[in-house]
Design a protein around this motif. Structure first.
Motif, PDB file in Angstrom:
ATOM      1  N   LEU A 195      84.980 -40.200 -20.146  1.00  0.00           N
ATOM      2  CA  LEU A 195      86.363 -39.708 -20.137  1.00  0.00           C
ATOM      3  C   LEU A 195      86.617 -38.778 -21.322  1.00  0.00           C
ATOM      4  CD1 LEU A 195      88.195 -43.015 -19.158  1.00  0.00           C
ATOM      5  CD2 LEU A 195      88.109 -40.923 -17.781  1.00  0.00           C
ATOM      6  N   GLN A 196      86.107 -39.132 -22.483  1.00  0.00           N
ATOM      7  CA  GLN A 196      86.364 -38.333 -23.675  1.00  0.00           C
ATOM      8  C   GLN A 196      85.524 -37.056 -23.721  1.00  0.00           C
ATOM      9  OE1 GLN A 196      85.680 -41.347 -26.687  1.00  0.00           O
ATOM     10  NE2 GLN A 196      87.848 -41.888 -26.746  1.00  0.00           N
ATOM     11  N   THR A 197      84.245 -37.151 -23.440  1.00  0.00           N
ATOM     12  CA  THR A 197      83.367 -35.988 -23.590  1.00  0.00           C
ATOM     13  C   THR A 197      83.391 -35.053 -22.382  1.00  0.00           C
ATOM     14  OG1 THR A 197      81.439 -37.221 -22.802  1.00  0.00           O
ATOM     15  CG2 THR A 197      81.811 -37.166 -25.177  1.00  0.00           C
ATOM     16  N   GLU A 198      83.388 -35.603 -21.206  1.00  0.00           N
ATOM     17  CA  GLU A 198      83.300 -34.773 -19.998  1.00  0.00           C
ATOM     18  C   GLU A 198      84.667 -34.295 -19.498  1.00  0.00           C
ATOM     19  OE1 GLU A 198      80.296 -34.038 -18.431  1.00  0.00           O
ATOM     20  OE2 GLU A 198      79.229 -35.134 -20.012  1.00  0.00           O
ATOM     21  N   TYR A 199      85.714 -35.105 -19.716  1.00  0.00           N
ATOM     22  CA  TYR A 199      87.017 -34.794 -19.141  1.00  0.00           C
ATOM     23  C   TYR A 199      88.119 -34.643 -20.182  1.00  0.00           C
ATOM     24  CZ  TYR A 199      84.437 -36.011 -14.976  1.00  0.00           C
ATOM     25  OH  TYR A 199      83.492 -36.045 -13.985  1.00  0.00           O
ATOM     26  N   SER A 200      87.768 -34.643 -21.455  1.00  0.00           N
ATOM     27  CA  SER A 200      88.696 -34.385 -22.565  1.00  0.00           C
ATOM     28  C   SER A 200      89.932 -35.292 -22.572  1.00  0.00           C
ATOM     29  CB  SER A 200      89.130 -32.918 -22.559  1.00  0.00           C
ATOM     30  OG  SER A 200      88.016 -32.081 -22.674  1.00  0.00           O
ATOM     31  N   VAL A 201      89.749 -36.541 -22.185  1.00  0.00           N
ATOM     32  CA  VAL A 201      90.828 -37.527 -22.281  1.00  0.00           C
ATOM     33  C   VAL A 201      90.674 -38.175 -23.655  1.00  0.00           C
ATOM     34  CG1 VAL A 201      91.863 -39.588 -21.289  1.00  0.00           C
ATOM     35  CG2 VAL A 201      90.773 -37.913 -19.794  1.00  0.00           C
ATOM     36  N   SER A 202      91.583 -37.875 -24.551  1.00  0.00           N
ATOM     37  CA  SER A 202      91.377 -38.257 -25.946  1.00  0.00           C
ATOM     38  C   SER A 202      92.004 -39.589 -26.356  1.00  0.00           C
ATOM     39  CB  SER A 202      91.912 -37.157 -26.861  1.00  0.00           C
ATOM     40  OG  SER A 202      93.285 -36.955 -26.614  1.00  0.00           O
ATOM     41  N   ASN A 203      93.001 -40.023 -25.663  1.00  0.00           N
ATOM     42  CA  ASN A 203      93.724 -41.224 -26.132  1.00  0.00           C
ATOM     43  C   ASN A 203      93.447 -42.471 -25.295  1.00  0.00           C
ATOM     44  OD1 ASN A 203      95.058 -40.135 -23.966  1.00  0.00           O
ATOM     45  ND2 ASN A 203      97.093 -40.704 -24.677  1.00  0.00           N
ATOM     46  N   VAL A 204      92.181 -42.731 -25.007  1.00  0.00           N
ATOM     47  CA  VAL A 204      91.818 -43.921 -24.244  1.00  0.00           C
ATOM     48  C   VAL A 204      91.671 -45.093 -25.213  1.00  0.00           C
ATOM     49  CG1 VAL A 204      90.140 -44.953 -22.677  1.00  0.00           C
ATOM     50  CG2 VAL A 204      90.558 -42.506 -22.586  1.00  0.00           C
ATOM     51  N   ARG A 205      92.408 -46.147 -24.950  1.00  0.00           N
ATOM     52  CA  ARG A 205      92.289 -47.352 -25.763  1.00  0.00           C
ATOM     53  C   ARG A 205      91.385 -48.350 -25.048  1.00  0.00           C
ATOM     54  NH1 ARG A 205      98.549 -47.780 -26.636  1.00  0.00           N
ATOM     55  NH2 ARG A 205      98.289 -46.872 -24.598  1.00  0.00           N
ATOM     56  N   LEU A 206      90.420 -48.872 -25.793  1.00  0.00           N
ATOM     57  CA  LEU A 206      89.428 -49.787 -25.234  1.00  0.00           C
ATOM     58  C   LEU A 206      89.406 -51.084 -26.029  1.00  0.00           C
ATOM     59  CD1 LEU A 206      86.963 -50.499 -23.443  1.00  0.00           C
ATOM     60  CD2 LEU A 206      85.542 -49.327 -25.140  1.00  0.00           C
ATOM     61  N   GLY A 207      89.404 -52.186 -25.311  1.00  0.00           N
ATOM     62  CA  GLY A 207      89.254 -53.492 -25.936  1.00  0.00           C
ATOM     63  C   GLY A 207      88.137 -54.268 -25.266  1.00  0.00           C
ATOM     64  N   HIS A 208      87.651 -55.291 -25.973  1.00  0.00           N
ATOM     65  CA  HIS A 208      86.634 -56.199 -25.445  1.00  0.00           C
ATOM     66  C   HIS A 208      87.265 -57.579 -25.373  1.00  0.00           C
ATOM     67  CE1 HIS A 208      83.290 -53.535 -27.391  1.00  0.00           C
ATOM     68  NE2 HIS A 208      83.970 -52.900 -26.452  1.00  0.00           N
ATOM     69  N   LEU A 209      87.146 -58.241 -24.228  1.00  0.00           N
ATOM     70  CA  LEU A 209      87.779 -59.545 -24.025  1.00  0.00           C
ATOM     71  C   LEU A 209      86.727 -60.610 -23.757  1.00  0.00           C
ATOM     72  CD1 LEU A 209      90.450 -61.138 -23.675  1.00  0.00           C
ATOM     73  CD2 LEU A 209      90.344 -60.557 -21.238  1.00  0.00           C
ATOM     74  N   ASP A 210      86.705 -61.634 -24.604  1.00  0.00           N
ATOM     75  CA  ASP A 210      85.827 -62.785 -24.389  1.00  0.00           C
ATOM     76  C   ASP A 210      86.582 -63.830 -23.576  1.00  0.00           C
ATOM     77  OD1 ASP A 210      83.596 -64.541 -24.663  1.00  0.00           O
ATOM     78  OD2 ASP A 210      84.744 -65.631 -26.163  1.00  0.00           O
ATOM     79  N   ILE A 211      85.971 -64.272 -22.487  1.00  0.00           N
ATOM     80  CA  ILE A 211      86.625 -65.228 -21.583  1.00  0.00           C
ATOM     81  C   ILE A 211      85.967 -66.604 -21.619  1.00  0.00           C
ATOM     82  CG2 ILE A 211      87.461 -63.434 -20.041  1.00  0.00           C
ATOM     83  CD1 ILE A 211      85.066 -64.230 -18.177  1.00  0.00           C
TER      84      ILE A 211
END
Length: 179
Positions: free
Chosen positions: A53-69
């Motif tokens: 998303l960031q490199t190929e499509y220039s979407v800069s404000n993607v927030r990513l989290g990791h969730l342990d279940i």
């Protein structure tokens, strides 16, 4: 034990780009959307999607989290070997956000049920979607279906779907293994 290749590295790359485009179509600039990789193996897929998303499509404000279940699973105390917890990394509130859960394989639906419970600690999302690389369609124990699917596969219960990520397993591939 027999092993059948379901996806090779090039096919996985094509699928990842398609899934990224589908996310863009539905979430545009991601102002009100967060991506949550489900530990342990969903994080590899989530991180790859964010990179595309960031490199190929220039979407800069993607927030990513990791969730342990781990401690939200309904089989937590039923296993012979103790489950090993992973780390939750969510440095934002999900209150009134669109959440996209990301996992490698959707099998019984129990991991997603646990994720639905676990995410409540971070607020009440306005909407939750599910993105998976592999959907084992006829293996569900719960009425959970993905919104975004890389590939659907029909396997019998004795067969396993194994997803390898180059970040952990040296190369990208998906196999069906029959014991």
């Amino acid at each position: 034990m027999s092993k059948k290749t379901l996806l090779n590295s090039k096919e996985i790359d094509i699928i990842l780009h398609r899934l990224a485009c589908q996310l863009i179509e539905n979430h545009h600039h991601f102002e009100n959307t967060v991506l949550i990789g489900i530990q342990p193996r969903g994080i590899f897929l989530a991180e790859r999607l964010v990179a595309i998303l960031q490199t190929e499509y220039s979407v800069s404000n993607v927030r990513l989290g990791h969730l342990d279940i781990t401690f939200y699973r309904d089989d937590f105390r039923r296993r012979e070997a103790p489950l090993e917890a992973n780390k939750t990394q969510i440095d934002f509130i999900v209150e009134d956000k669109k959440v996209v859960f990301i996992d490698d394989v959707l099998y019984s639906g129990r991991s997603i049920r646990a994720a639905l419970t676990a995410i409540q600690s971070f607020g009440r999302p306005s909407n939750i979607e599910l993105l998976v690389l592999i959907d084992r369609r006829f293996s569900r124990h719960l009425p959970i279906q993905p919104d975004y699917t890389g590939r659907q596969v029909d396997v019998i219960n004795e067969e396993k779907v194994i997803v390898n990520w180059r970040e952990k397993d040296t190369k990208d591939s998906v196999y069906i293994i029959n014991n």
